[in-house]
Design a protein around this motif. Structure first.
Motif, PDB file in Angstrom:
ATOM      1  N   CYS A   1       0.684  -1.318  -0.048  1.00  0.00           N
ATOM      2  CA  CYS A   1       0.053   0.036   0.087  1.00  0.00           C
ATOM      3  C   CYS A   1       0.901   1.179  -0.155  1.00  0.00           C
ATOM      4  O   CYS A   1       0.411   2.237  -0.490  1.00  0.00           O
ATOM      5  CB  CYS A   1      -0.991   0.050   1.160  1.00  0.00           C
TER       6      CYS A   1
ATOM      7  N   LYS B   1      11.074  -6.979   9.608  1.00  0.00           N
ATOM      8  CA  LYS B   1      11.234  -5.558  10.307  1.00  0.00           C
ATOM      9  C   LYS B   1      12.298  -4.902  10.462  1.00  0.00           C
ATOM     10  O   LYS B   1      12.447  -4.151  11.290  1.00  0.00           O
ATOM     11  CB  LYS B   1      10.327  -5.568  11.659  1.00  0.00           C
TER      12      LYS B   1
ATOM     13  N   GLU C   1      -0.001   5.696   8.200  1.00  0.00           N
ATOM     14  CA  GLU C   1      -1.659   5.789   7.858  1.00  0.00           C
ATOM     15  C   GLU C   1      -1.697   6.309   6.279  1.00  0.00           C
ATOM     16  O   GLU C   1      -1.815   7.569   6.183  1.00  0.00           O
ATOM     17  CB  GLU C   1      -2.580   6.170   8.612  1.00  0.00           C
ATOM     18  N   CYS C   2      -1.975   5.477   5.430  1.00  0.00           N
ATOM     19  CA  CYS C   2      -2.032   5.632   3.978  1.00  0.00           C
ATOM     20  C   CYS C   2      -2.967   7.074   3.875  1.00  0.00           C
ATOM     21  O   CYS C   2      -2.519   7.875   3.071  1.00  0.00           O
ATOM     22  CB  CYS C   2      -2.628   4.416   3.337  1.00  0.00           C
TER      23      CYS C   2
ATOM     24  N   LYS D   1      -8.363  -3.136   3.422  1.00  0.00           N
ATOM     25  CA  LYS D   1      -8.213  -4.291   4.538  1.00  0.00           C
ATOM     26  C   LYS D   1      -9.255  -5.325   4.041  1.00  0.00           C
ATOM     27  O   LYS D   1      -9.415  -6.514   4.534  1.00  0.00           O
ATOM     28  CB  LYS D   1      -8.795  -3.764   5.735  1.00  0.00           C
TER      29      LYS D   1
HETATM   30  N1  LIG Z   1      -3.496   1.092   8.831  1.00  0.00           N
HETATM   31  C1  LIG Z   1      -2.575   1.117   7.696  1.00  0.00           C
HETATM   32  C2  LIG Z   1      -2.158  -0.463   7.296  1.00  0.00           C
HETATM   33  C3  LIG Z   1      -1.099  -0.369   6.440  1.00  0.00           C
HETATM   34  C4  LIG Z   1      -0.855  -1.847   6.078  1.00  0.00           C
HETATM   35  O1  LIG Z   1      -1.566  -2.470   5.963  1.00  0.00           O
HETATM   36  N2  LIG Z   1       0.631  -2.245   5.560  1.00  0.00           N
HETATM   37  C5  LIG Z   1       0.984  -3.508   5.132  1.00  0.00           C
HETATM   38  C6  LIG Z   1       1.385  -3.494   3.589  1.00  0.00           C
HETATM   39  S1  LIG Z   1       0.166  -3.125   2.581  1.00  0.00           S
HETATM   40  C7  LIG Z   1       1.710  -3.954   6.081  1.00  0.00           C
HETATM   41  O2  LIG Z   1       2.759  -3.248   6.338  1.00  0.00           O
HETATM   42  N3  LIG Z   1       2.084  -5.075   6.578  1.00  0.00           N
HETATM   43  C8  LIG Z   1       2.902  -5.694   7.469  1.00  0.00           C
HETATM   44  C9  LIG Z   1       2.560  -5.679   8.872  1.00  0.00           C
HETATM   45  O3  LIG Z   1       1.619  -4.787   9.218  1.00  0.00           O
HETATM   46  O4  LIG Z   1       3.094  -6.396   9.587  1.00  0.00           O
HETATM   47  C10 LIG Z   1      -2.518   2.139   6.650  1.00  0.00           C
HETATM   48  O5  LIG Z   1      -3.894   2.392   6.525  1.00  0.00           O
HETATM   49  O6  LIG Z   1      -1.531   2.729   6.293  1.00  0.00           O
END
Ligand SMILES: N[C@@H](CCC(=O)N[C@@H](CS)C(=O)NCC(=O)O)C(=O)O
Length: 201
Positions: free
Chosen positions: A10, A35, A65-66, A107
Motif C-alpha cells: 500500500c 521488520k 496511515e495511507c 483491508k
Molecule cells: N492502517 C495502515 C495499514 C498499512 C498496512 O496494512 N500495511 C501493510 C502493507 S500493505 C503492512 O505493512 N503489513 C505488514 C505488517 O503490518 O506487519 C494504513 O492504512 O496505512
C-alpha cells in the motif's frame, strides 16, 4: 523526506502521490517479515505498528496511515490538484472515498494475502471484496478518475489496491470500468516512474 515502503504494498500509493506532486523523496525498503529496513534499522523503532507506509518528514517527525499520508502529500502541493482544499465539501468527499478504500478495499484484500486462511473464510472474504468492487465499478461509470475528471490521491490508493487483484488472480472482467480505469492510471508518466523505482515496471 523519506518514505519507508515495500514494493507493491500500500506504500505504493503515497509513493505515486509524491511523484505526481513532483516532491523529492528518499526511499527506504522495509522487509515486512523481519521488520528490518534496508540499512539494517529495526523498523519498529521507527513505526511501532510495524507497517508501511511511514513517511519521515523534514522536521524529523514520522507520519503513518495511507489515507493521511496521501492528504499530507497533496497539501504540500495544492496546485497539483491531488486533493481539494481542506474544509471544502469536496475535501470531505475525498476523505469519505479514502476511508472507504482503506477500510473496505485495502483491508478487504488483507485476509486473502494470508496463505493460512481456511478455504471457507477465503470464500467469505472474496465475496465481501467482490461486493465492494461492484460498488467502485458503479462509482467509476462515465468518469475518468474516481473523484471525477481530475486525478487525485484517491486514484493513487485505488489503483494500488486494484493492482493486487492481478497478483491474487481475481478476475476484474465482471466490472469493466475497473480494468479501463486501472489502465488509465497506470499509463501516467509519474505512476510509471513510481513502478520503475520500486522494481515493478
Ligand atoms: N492502517 C495502515 C495499514 C498499512 C498496512 O496494512 N500495511 C501493510 C502493507 S500493505 C503492512 O505493512 N503489513 C505488514 C505488517 O503490518 O506487519 C494504513 O492504512 O496505512
Amino acid at each position: 523526506m523519506k518514505l519507508y515502503y515495500f514494493p507493491g504494498a500500500c506504500s505504493l500509493a503515497p509513493h505515486m502521490a509524491l511523484r505526481e506532486a513532483g516532491l523529492n523523496v528518499e526511499l527506504e525498503k522495509v522487509d515486512l517479515a523481519s521488520k528490518k529496513t534496508e540499512t539494517g534499522v529495526d523498523f519498529t523503532t521507527i513505526n511501532p505498528k510495524g507497517s508501511v507506509p511511514c513517511l519521515r518528514l523534514d522536521n524529523g517527525e514520522y507520519l503513518t496511515e495511507c489515507a493521511v499520508l496521501l492528504q499530507w502529500i497533496a497539501d504540500q502541493k495544492p496546485s497539483s490538484g491531488l486533493a481539494p482544499a481542506a474544509g471544502t465539501p469536496e475535501r470531505y468527499r475525498l476523505m469519505e472515498t479514502l476511508n472507504f478504500i482503506a477500510t473496505e478495499l485495502h483491508k478487504g484484500f488483507g485476509p486473502l494475502f494470508n496463505p493460512a486462511l481456511p478455504d471457507a473464510a477465503r470464500k467469505i472474504a472474496l465475496e465481501n471484496l467482490q461486493g465492494r468492487l461492484g460498488y467502485i465499478n458503479q462509482q467509476l461509470a462515465g468518469k475518468q478518475f474516481l473523484m471525477g475528471s481530475g486525478f487525485t490521491v484517491a486514484d493513487c490508493y485505488l489503483a494500488t489496491v486494484l493492482g493486487w487483484a492481478g497478483f491474487m488472480k481475481i478476475d476484474l472482467s465482471p466490472w469493466p470500468n475497473l480494468g479501463a480505469y486501472l489502465g488509465r492510471v497506470m499509463a501516467r508518466p509519474a505512476v510509471q516512474a513510481t513502478m520503475k523505482a520500486e522494481g515493478l515496471g
